[in-house]
Write a protein that holds these residues in place. Structure first.
Motif, mmCIF file in Angstrom:
data_model
loop_
_atom_site.group_PDB
_atom_site.id
_atom_site.type_symbol
_atom_site.label_atom_id
_atom_site.label_comp_id
_atom_site.label_asym_id
_atom_site.label_seq_id
_atom_site.Cartn_x
_atom_site.Cartn_y
_atom_site.Cartn_z
ATOM 1 N N ILE A 1 13.216 -48.443 49.464
ATOM 2 C CA ILE A 1 13.569 -47.066 49.843
ATOM 3 C C ILE A 1 13.855 -46.994 51.349
ATOM 4 O O ILE A 1 14.820 -46.368 51.780
ATOM 5 C CB ILE A 1 12.421 -46.093 49.449
ATOM 6 N N VAL A 2 13.027 -47.669 52.136
ATOM 7 C CA VAL A 2 13.212 -47.678 53.596
ATOM 8 C C VAL A 2 14.542 -48.341 53.960
ATOM 9 O O VAL A 2 15.280 -47.851 54.823
ATOM 10 C CB VAL A 2 12.014 -48.381 54.283
ATOM 11 N N LEU B 1 11.660 -54.693 58.402
ATOM 12 C CA LEU B 1 11.894 -53.255 58.181
ATOM 13 C C LEU B 1 10.941 -52.423 59.039
ATOM 14 O O LEU B 1 10.785 -51.229 58.824
ATOM 15 C CB LEU B 1 11.724 -52.919 56.699
ATOM 16 N N GLY B 2 10.299 -53.065 60.014
ATOM 17 C CA GLY B 2 9.367 -52.355 60.890
ATOM 18 C C GLY B 2 7.998 -52.987 60.810
ATOM 19 O O GLY B 2 7.797 -53.971 60.089
ATOM 20 N N SER B 3 7.053 -52.422 61.560
ATOM 21 C CA SER B 3 5.752 -53.077 61.673
ATOM 22 C C SER B 3 4.800 -52.739 60.524
ATOM 23 O O SER B 3 3.743 -53.343 60.404
ATOM 24 C CB SER B 3 5.109 -52.701 63.009
ATOM 25 N N SER B 4 5.159 -51.788 59.669
ATOM 26 C CA SER B 4 4.258 -51.437 58.568
ATOM 27 C C SER B 4 4.365 -52.430 57.427
ATOM 28 O O SER B 4 5.452 -52.918 57.127
ATOM 29 C CB SER B 4 4.605 -50.047 58.017
ATOM 30 N N ARG B 5 3.240 -52.733 56.810
ATOM 31 C CA ARG B 5 3.270 -53.540 55.584
ATOM 32 C C ARG B 5 3.607 -52.592 54.444
ATOM 33 O O ARG B 5 2.813 -51.714 54.095
ATOM 34 C CB ARG B 5 1.912 -54.200 55.352
ATOM 35 N N LEU B 6 4.803 -52.757 53.883
ATOM 36 C CA LEU B 6 5.283 -51.835 52.854
ATOM 37 C C LEU B 6 5.208 -52.473 51.476
ATOM 38 O O LEU B 6 5.442 -53.662 51.318
ATOM 39 C CB LEU B 6 6.739 -51.445 53.139
ATOM 40 N N ARG B 7 4.923 -51.671 50.475
ATOM 41 C CA ARG B 7 5.031 -52.123 49.094
ATOM 42 C C ARG B 7 6.498 -52.449 48.802
ATOM 43 O O ARG B 7 7.399 -51.931 49.477
ATOM 44 C CB ARG B 7 4.600 -51.021 48.139
ATOM 45 N N THR C 1 17.468 -46.375 55.802
ATOM 46 C CA THR C 1 17.888 -46.877 57.124
ATOM 47 C C THR C 1 19.415 -46.912 57.218
ATOM 48 O O THR C 1 20.003 -46.432 58.193
ATOM 49 C CB THR C 1 17.305 -48.288 57.361
ATOM 50 N N VAL D 1 17.117 -51.712 61.415
ATOM 51 C CA VAL D 1 17.571 -50.512 62.120
ATOM 52 C C VAL D 1 18.332 -50.858 63.408
ATOM 53 O O VAL D 1 19.230 -50.116 63.819
ATOM 54 C CB VAL D 1 16.393 -49.541 62.387
ATOM 55 N N ASN D 2 17.993 -51.981 64.032
ATOM 56 C CA ASN D 2 18.670 -52.332 65.277
ATOM 57 C C ASN D 2 19.773 -53.381 65.111
ATOM 58 O O ASN D 2 20.525 -53.636 66.047
ATOM 59 C CB ASN D 2 17.644 -52.808 66.322
ATOM 60 N N THR E 1 8.662 -49.394 48.346
ATOM 61 C CA THR E 1 8.785 -48.638 49.597
ATOM 62 C C THR E 1 9.766 -49.341 50.524
ATOM 63 O O THR E 1 10.587 -48.690 51.185
ATOM 64 C CB THR E 1 7.419 -48.497 50.305
ATOM 65 N N THR F 1 11.707 -60.931 64.499
ATOM 66 C CA THR F 1 11.634 -59.835 65.462
ATOM 67 C C THR F 1 12.817 -58.876 65.314
ATOM 68 O O THR F 1 12.754 -57.751 65.786
ATOM 69 C CB THR F 1 11.611 -60.376 66.910
#
Lengths: 235, 235
Positions: free
Chosen positions: B222-223, B210-216, B227, B173-174, B219, B169
């Motif tokens: 890069i995120v 890295l957030g709720s998106s499923r990233l490649r 960040t 970023v946080n 990606t 969780t």
């Protein structure tokens, strides 16, 4: 989990498009009884079972549906000039779709080296990224537009123009506030012309910097998208 | 402004490498008297004039030097598993170099489909991005390493492992605080194995999302980079 895109999906039996059927049967070699996920592109993810593995018109039985988790409290619209090498714009579309975006525009401007883009191919890239990242919503790709017409469009929210100019001291990361709708204009390799910047300012766009790095067009687009998403995740 | 990379550059006359000379004379068609910028990759940008446009060994006269503006108060190290399609890692290297990063590692792990990368080509991509974005510092690309050896390496700062798991969780970023050094591990297409995650935790890496998106994979890299850069730009 394999994901398919079917705008008209609903509970019950549905038929995949010829292209998706081919992908399902010939590429993924899926068989009767296999489970798949379906996105309808407008907010729903569905669970389904393959009941006829026909290479041109697969039939699926959709048994349940749920709301996707790719909803956010703001609307993000990024408008970008096409790059000379269109592959760079394709990456931009793919990455922003993965990260989360609502609306894309591609505009031609005074310093654009490329004037023509093929929307069908770009649309395919977006659909593919939606499926890969299991998004329930398909970002809108607007028809290509001239910069001057784009600048005059209505938009309810913050309007920004990313301008590479040493006099610009305000940054997107420090100006944007979470929850706000945002429309961000990203210029071509040769940047916006001064006339274009002035027109944008006249129509309420605020010139901002994306930081001190000199970024390529598509990188600027990705950074803008990620900036808005990150600021909205900050607690 | 055309930028060249010359590690040994100093005030006075210098000769470009054969490859850079060819690029200067044959591709960019530069002529005697033209002005160029040079990065030495270790923090300096220099102004120079072309004094001999030889296609194999161009001679430049460097007249001034200044410190680049790509210095930051933290050290950012991203370690990533190679993607099946190596072009995706190349894009990751290019984008992170543009956005700003100090150190890259490429590691092989249990679920990596690709085991071999060609460092020469990856190094070229990084140099090219340094020149394109007028960076004065060349990010380090470490030799390829096994995941287990990487996890045991010393690092003075925050250590993170980006793990795709619903129980995670806490988000990068946080959790990250501006100014901190950060080392971030990004897994392959098939994610880290549970053994690898446990080993990383044992050696002080914190699992984060890295957030709720499923990233490649690329990606996610890069995120992660963006960040850290963004949080350090927030006022």
């Amino acid at each position: 989990m394999n994901v398919f895109y079917l705008p008209e999906a609903q509970i019950g039996f549905v038929t995949l498009s010829e292209e998706e059927s081919k992908h399902c049967v010939r590429v993924l070699r899926m068989q009767i009884g296999d489970n798949v996920c379906i996105t309808n592109g407008t907010g729903l993810l569905m669970d389904a079972e393959l009941v006829d593995a026909h290479p041109k018109h697969c039939i699926l039985n959709i048994t349940s549906q749920r709301k996707g988790n790719d909803f956010w409290s703001f609307h993000l619209h990024i408008a970008i000039a096409p790059t000379k090498n269109i592959e760079r714009i394709e990456w931009f579309l793919e990455k922003c779709t993965e990260m989360g975006i609502d609306e894309f525009s591609i505009f031609t401007s005074q310093h654009s080296e490329r004037r023509i883009v093929k929307p069908e191919r770009l649309e395919k890239i977006i659909v593919s990224a939606v499926k890969q990242s299991i998004k329930s919503r398909l970002p809108t790709l607007n028809p290509s537009i001239q910069f001057n017409d784009l600048a005059k469009q209505d938009f309810h929210g913050r309007k920004y123009i990313a301008w590479i100019n040493e006099t610009i001291t305000e940054t997107l990361v420090n100006d944007y506030k979470p929850g706000e709708n945002a429309m961000i204009l990203i210029g071509p390799e040769g940047d916006f012309s001064r006339d274009e910047v002035e027109l944008a300012i006249k129509f309420g766009f605020k010139p901002i910097s994306l930081g001190s790095s000199r970024l390529r067009t598509e990188t600027a687009g990705i950074v803008a998208c990620q900036t808005i998403q990150l600021l909205n995740q900050l607690k």
